[in-house]
Design an enzyme around this catalytic site. Structure first.
Site, PDB file in Angstrom:
ATOM      1  N   LYS A 290       0.839  -1.201   0.000  1.00  0.00           N
ATOM      2  CA  LYS A 290       0.000   0.000   0.000  1.00  0.00           C
ATOM      3  C   LYS A 290       0.875   1.252   0.000  1.00  0.00           C
ATOM      4  CE  LYS A 290      -4.036  -1.792   2.533  1.00  0.00           C
ATOM      5  NZ  LYS A 290      -5.029  -1.584   1.464  1.00  0.00           N
ATOM      6  N   ARG A 364     -10.354 -11.533   1.749  1.00  0.00           N
ATOM      7  CA  ARG A 364     -11.171 -12.615   1.171  1.00  0.00           C
ATOM      8  C   ARG A 364     -10.445 -13.956   1.236  1.00  0.00           C
ATOM      9  NH1 ARG A 364     -11.570  -9.165  -4.241  1.00  0.00           N
ATOM     10  NH2 ARG A 364     -11.462  -7.584  -2.620  1.00  0.00           N
TER      11      ARG A 364
HETATM   12  N1  BES Z   1      -8.222  -3.714   4.244  1.00  0.00           N
HETATM   13  C1  BES Z   1      -8.356  -3.323   2.892  1.00  0.00           C
HETATM   14  C2  BES Z   1      -9.650  -2.560   2.628  1.00  0.00           C
HETATM   15  C3  BES Z   1      -9.697  -1.161   3.155  1.00  0.00           C
HETATM   16  C4  BES Z   1      -9.178  -0.124   2.431  1.00  0.00           C
HETATM   17  C5  BES Z   1     -10.340  -0.906   4.338  1.00  0.00           C
HETATM   18  C6  BES Z   1      -9.274   1.168   2.911  1.00  0.00           C
HETATM   19  C7  BES Z   1     -10.420   0.367   4.809  1.00  0.00           C
HETATM   20  C8  BES Z   1      -9.906   1.416   4.108  1.00  0.00           C
HETATM   21  C9  BES Z   1      -8.360  -4.540   1.981  1.00  0.00           C
HETATM   22  O1  BES Z   1      -7.589  -5.593   2.402  1.00  0.00           O
HETATM   23  C10 BES Z   1      -7.807  -4.095   0.682  1.00  0.00           C
HETATM   24  O2  BES Z   1      -6.670  -3.728   0.636  1.00  0.00           O
HETATM   25  N2  BES Z   1      -8.643  -4.135  -0.351  1.00  0.00           N
HETATM   26  C11 BES Z   1      -8.240  -3.708  -1.631  1.00  0.00           C
HETATM   27  C12 BES Z   1      -8.810  -4.685  -2.621  1.00  0.00           C
HETATM   28  C13 BES Z   1      -8.262  -4.542  -4.006  1.00  0.00           C
HETATM   29  C14 BES Z   1      -6.799  -4.906  -4.029  1.00  0.00           C
HETATM   30  C15 BES Z   1      -9.054  -5.411  -4.911  1.00  0.00           C
HETATM   31  C16 BES Z   1      -8.791  -2.309  -1.873  1.00  0.00           C
HETATM   32  O3  BES Z   1      -9.870  -1.991  -1.377  1.00  0.00           O
HETATM   33  O4  BES Z   1      -8.095  -1.523  -2.493  1.00  0.00           O
HETATM   34 MN    MN Z   2      -5.594  -5.398   1.801  1.00  0.00          MN
END
Ligand code: BES
Ligand code: MN
Ligand code: ZN
Length: 510
Positions: A290, A364
């Site tokens: 990230k 997931r």
């Molecule tokens: N934990 C995150 C989702 C999230 C993002 C929660 C921002 C709260 C605030 C999750 O694991 C994630 O990173 N999801 C990705 C999915 C994508 C790679 C398909 C996302 O939301 O960008």
């Molecule tokens: Mn994630």
């Protein structure tokens, strides 16, 4: 905070403060009217002069009113009677909760009036929501600082004043409201801890301690147990971190200390409600790292797990006559040398294979194995709770949680629980067509579905593991915590789960 409930004349009661909720454009409800008469019409003067603002939740603190025994009167606006709603009522009681934190009074009274309940709501509902709201407002995270901040202000003892003696269900509502607030506080505490402290092991210890306190069963599976079960999707996430994963199984059976054995109606125990909580104690994204900005907030990525633990505390305190299983896959998503790479293919416990195209879609991966594990309980229904997608926050903002479900009746029940608690959800579609977006040339499915509809493709992925039971998914990425000045966990969706489970217990539907 201690809550009691009784019927008494508010104008004659000795108390640190007395909170009165009233409309700005209608005759005062009886308790307010009694106080108004005792102080020669001062209250109605403050209302008609506009001193108390119109907006629901506006407050006015009055000291030393002659003719009234209470040290302070807290006037709270319910807005205009014509536009009265659950929201106006909630705003008013949130204002009461905040005002209580600021007062030096050690005890206080809040008048609840039949004449001032939102349309279609009864006193039992009002008590449960009011107690929860006021107790929740008093929450403060005990941050580890060199010098403890001592909070001298804030009442410790609150009495709700009714016009007639409280009945059984009203007394119970007070206990229920407090139980849900205590569950929320636990959920917030876990969320607010740094990921160096709140590890998978810490989540497991918390569950064990709770099980000991309330006499429900807790089992902890470790890495070797998960390997035996074939939970390789879950383990693939854990492999990038030095923190050992845990799989937490909590089992609550109606009533304290009864362990289910003494339950008269065995049929009640056949099909439990299963709650599954995403327990990523820190989500760095893994190899699909990230960006740095606000990455600290990914300590909240275990909020689903924390809400299941908090809900268990609430259920146990309420002693609800239901059977509930809590499942928490807990791991840390880090980019270690043994981490999954984009392009890796893993086999889930269900046997279905997954091409990991983005290691940041890790929630997931741990949830799918938990959903397969849930099958062994022949559940009445399974509800997973996860900070799953940023896309859900983009779609819905931070007001409702996302709801996706393969069962309309279950979706409706959760929607109702949201409306009843104010901890609302909004349903998104989960149509067959979305499944195509998960196609992979190298496995049964990919773990991401492309640029669009991310909250839905995330849920579509999970749905492939839920064929054996009724299932709903709550995406709480936008609702589990607040950013900015008020940064911190919200305790959501414990209020929603509380209402849902209370309604289930009442109808004994499962
Ligand atoms: N934990 C995150 C989702 C999230 C993002 C929660 C921002 C709260 C605030 C999750 O694991 C994630 O990173 N999801 C990705 C999915 C994508 C790679 C398909 C996302 O939301 O960008
Ligand atoms: Mn994630
Ligand atoms: Zn995540």
């Amino acid at each position: 905070m201690k809550f009691t409930i009784k019927s008494t004349s508010p104008e004659k009661s000795e108390t640190g403060f007395l909170a009165l909720c009233l409309f700005v454009d209608a005759p005062l409800p009886p308790a307010s009217q009694a106080v108004n008469e005792a102080c020669q019409g001062k209250l109605s003067e403050f209302v008609s002069s506009g001193e108390l603002e119109e907006k629901a939740g506006s407050t006015l603190l009055l000291h030393g009113l002659t003719g009234v025994v209470a040290e302070r009167i807290l006037l709270v606006s319910l807005g205009k009677s014509g536009s009265f709603s659950d929201k106006a009522w909630r705003d008013a009681f949130t204002a009461v909760g905040k005002a209580i934190n600021d007062t030096p009074a050690k005890d206080g009274m809040i008048a609840l009036e039949e004449a001032a309940l939102p349309p279609g709501r009864d006193m039992t509902w009002a008590l449960r929501q009011a107690v929860r709201t006021v107790a929740d407002c008093a929450y403060k995270f005990d941050a580890p600082r060199k010098k403890n901040e001592s909070t001298k202000r804030g009442a410790r003892k609150i009495t709700f004043v009714l016009s007639s003696d409280p009945n059984q269900s009203q007394k119970e509502a007070v206990r229920h409201g407090q139980a849900i607030a205590e569950g929320m506080a636990l959920t917030k505490n876990l969320g607010n801890l740094g990921a160096n402290v709140c590890t998978p092991a810490k989540l497991a210890e918390t569950a064990i301690a709770l099980g000991k306190q309330f006499k429900f069963d807790v089992d902890i599976l470790k890495r070797a147990d998960m390997e035996k079960l074939g939970m390789d999707a879950l383990l693939s996430v854990a492999r990038g971190s030095c923190q050992e994963p845990r799989f937490i199984v909590m089992h609550y059976r109606s009533g304290r200390g009864k362990s289910g054995k003494t339950h008269k109606n065995a049929a009640l125990r056949q099909h439990p409600i299963v709650l599954v909580g995403k327990g990523i104690t820190f989500d760095s994204g893994g190899i699909s790292l990230k960006p740095g900005a606000e990455m600290d907030e990914m300590k909240y990525d275990m909020s689903g797990a924390a809400s299941v633990i908090g809900a268990f505390k609430a259920i146990a305190l309420m002693e609800l006559p239901i059977e509930v299983i809590g499942l928490i896959p807990a791991a840390e998503n880090m980019p270690g040398g043994n981490a999954s790479r984009p392009g890796d293919v893993v086999r889930s416990m269900s046997g279905q294979t997954i091409e990991i195209l983005n290691t940041d879609a890790e929630g997931r991966l741990i949830l799918c194995d938990a959903l397969t594990y849930a099958e062994r309980f022949t559940p009445d229904c399974v509800i997973d709770i996860a900070t799953l997608t940023g896309a859900c926050v983009v779609a819905l903002g931070r007001i409702p949680s996302g709801l996706l479900s393969t069962d309309d009746a279950l979706a409706d029940e959760l929607t109702q629980g949201g409306l009843d608690s104010g901890d609302r959800v909004w349903r998104l579609p989960l149509w067959e067509e979305y499944q195509e977006l998960l196609k992979s040339n190298f496995a049964d499915m990919a773990n991401i579905g492309g640029r669009f509809g991310g909250a839905i493709t995330g849920a579509a992925f999970l749905s492939r593991f839920t064929g054996a039971y009724k299932w709903a998914h709550l995406d709480i990425a936008g609702t589990a915590w607040l950013s900015g000045n008020a940064k911190g966990a919200t305790g959501r969706p414990v209020p929603l789960l509380g209402e849902f489970l209370i309604a289930r217990a009442r109808s004994r539907k499962h």
